[in-house]
Design an enzyme around this catalytic site. Structure first.
Site, PDB file in Angstrom:
ATOM      1  N   LYS A  36       0.604  -1.279  -0.368  1.00  0.00           N
ATOM      2  CA  LYS A  36       0.407   0.180   0.092  1.00  0.00           C
ATOM      3  C   LYS A  36       1.146   1.306   0.006  1.00  0.00           C
ATOM      4  O   LYS A  36       0.351   2.463  -0.477  1.00  0.00           O
ATOM      5  CB  LYS A  36      -1.531  -0.198   1.504  1.00  0.00           C
ATOM      6  CG  LYS A  36      -0.899   0.052   2.519  1.00  0.00           C
ATOM      7  CD  LYS A  36      -1.522  -0.605   3.306  1.00  0.00           C
ATOM      8  CE  LYS A  36      -0.924   0.237   5.402  1.00  0.00           C
ATOM      9  NZ  LYS A  36      -1.944  -0.819   5.912  1.00  0.00           N
ATOM     10  N   ARG A 129      -8.059  -0.740  16.759  1.00  0.00           N
ATOM     11  CA  ARG A 129      -8.488  -1.100  15.546  1.00  0.00           C
ATOM     12  C   ARG A 129      -9.194  -1.855  14.826  1.00  0.00           C
ATOM     13  O   ARG A 129     -10.593  -1.635  15.754  1.00  0.00           O
ATOM     14  CB  ARG A 129      -7.535  -0.717  14.319  1.00  0.00           C
ATOM     15  CG  ARG A 129      -7.709  -0.058  13.654  1.00  0.00           C
ATOM     16  CD  ARG A 129      -6.669   0.166  11.889  1.00  0.00           C
ATOM     17  NE  ARG A 129      -6.032  -0.796  11.031  1.00  0.00           N
ATOM     18  CZ  ARG A 129      -5.135  -0.871  10.813  1.00  0.00           C
ATOM     19  NH1 ARG A 129      -4.063   0.295  10.249  1.00  0.00           N
ATOM     20  NH2 ARG A 129      -5.231  -2.090   9.928  1.00  0.00           N
TER      21      ARG A 129
END
Ligand code: PLP
Length: 368
Positions: A36, A129
């Site tokens: 990413k 998260r």
């Protein structure tokens, strides 16, 4: 060439990958190469593959789509948006998931396409998260997943250190392995993959405390920088300078070190504090916070000091080396993760792929 440029040395990325893939293999751990940070660069994805990675992971389905022709497995690392379910099934073989509605949507799309999509169920072991936090919910969701025809529960996983900055430990990753064992015995199924986090989890290999049963790590930062940020250590033999930013000097002037006049907030709403160090020679490079991040980069010429930046200007103290630079010259910086992320994402930063082999370099090693 147009500047600023980010120069990417593929053989250093490949070498980093080889070293880390081999370490992990000796612990029975398979590496997913997380791309990413490189914004869908197919060259960097290929360097990961050349280094031994058999699965590419990315948070964005568009990036995985760009890798369609590469002969490896693709993993979507950000839990999917329900609105992208069809593309997820089309372009990713496997995705990390935490919501049963989304998994149902993936199953439906997979059935339409005549595919089986692999699901790794995310469990939150404390970083807060993504992932299921309460263990009872894990078993409820597993039961639901097992009823679906278009998906296969291939594994469970967790992520640490990204949000809550929680350090991987034998306790928190051990909990993941315990849950895997309970799923297997409760449901009489085989859970192939236990995905034990990102680059930070490598610290448990360093300490020789990786719980048995963790058999996959999803690595981005470690492959591109050779760095384990949680312990702030480097993996021996890796390169930290596979990515360099090269920016052009647009002004050199002698000026005071402390701004003159009444102080307000700067363009980024900070109140800057400057020490009076007398007169200095200052250079401005044509790059700034929009396209990189000055807090996450370091001049290769150690005599240069970064003073700060605004959106499009980088201000440097070049007093110690003023004879060596003139307007139009270029200054090179080694980049940390955040700066690479921003440079790679910016259309104002030219991407230059350096295909030379490492051996041709003077083997200059930064910060090792
Ligand atoms: C970004 C990310 C990774 C890779 O993280 P690094 O720290 O760069 O290794 C792995 N897994 C997930 C879920 C991610 O979001």
């Amino acid at each position: 060439m147009r500047y600023p440029v980010i120069e990417i040395n593929l053989s250093k990325i490949r070498r980093n990958t080889e070293i880390i893939v081999n370490i992990c293999r000796s612990y029975g751990i398979d590496v997913v190469g997380v791309t990413k940070v490189s914004n869908g660069s197919i060259d960097i994805a290929k360097a990961f593959i050349d280094g031994g990675v058999r699965t590419l992971g990315d948070s964005k389905i568009e990036n995985l789509k760009a890798f369609e022709s590469l002969p490896v497995k693709k993993m979507l690392t950000r839990i999917p948006m329900i609105s992208e379910a069809e593309d997820v099934v089309r372009y990713a073989h496997v995705s990390l998931n935490s919501e049963i509605e989304v998994i149902k949507a993936l199953s439906m799309e997979a059935e339409k396409l005549g595919k089986i999509h692999e699901v790794i169920l995310m469990i939150d072991v404390g970083d807060l998260r993504e992932g299921i936090y309460y263990e009872d919910e894990v078993y409820e969701v597993v039961e639901e997943i097992l009823k679906l025809k278009g998906v296969k529960l291939t594994g469970i996983g967790t992520n640490l250190t990204c949000f809550g900055a929680i350090i991987p430990s034998k306790e928190n990753l051990g909990k993941l392995v315990d849950i895997k064992n309970k799923i297997e015995s409760n449901f009489n199924i085989n859970i192939e993959v236990v995905s034990g986090g990102n680059s930070s989890s490598l610290c448990l290999i360093q300490k020789d405390e990786m719980p048995k049963g963790i058999n996959q790590l999803r690595l981005g930062t470690a492959l591109i920088l050779g760095l384990i940020e949680v312990t702030w250590t480097r993996i021996p033999g890796t390169y930290i300078d596979a990515f360099k930013l090269i920016a052009e000097i647009v002004e050199i002037k002698q000026k005071p070190s402390k701004p003159i006049g009444e102080v307000a907030m700067d363009a980024f709403r900070n109140i800057p504090v400057f020490k009076d160090e007398g007169e200095m020679v200052r250079a401005i490079c044509a790059v700034g916070k929009q396209d990189c991040d000055p807090n996450f980069m370091e001049p290769i010429d150690k005599r240069i000091r970064i003073l700060g930046s605004s959106s499009d200007h980088l201000i440097l103290d070049i007093t110690k080396c003023k004879e060596d630079y003139k307007v139009g010259d270029k200054i090179s910086f080694v980049l940390d993760y955040v700066a690479i992320l921003r440079c790679m994402t910016s259309s104002h930063v030219e991407k230059y792929i350096d295909y030379r082999e490492i051996e041709e370099y003077a083997m200059r090693r930064v910060n090792s």
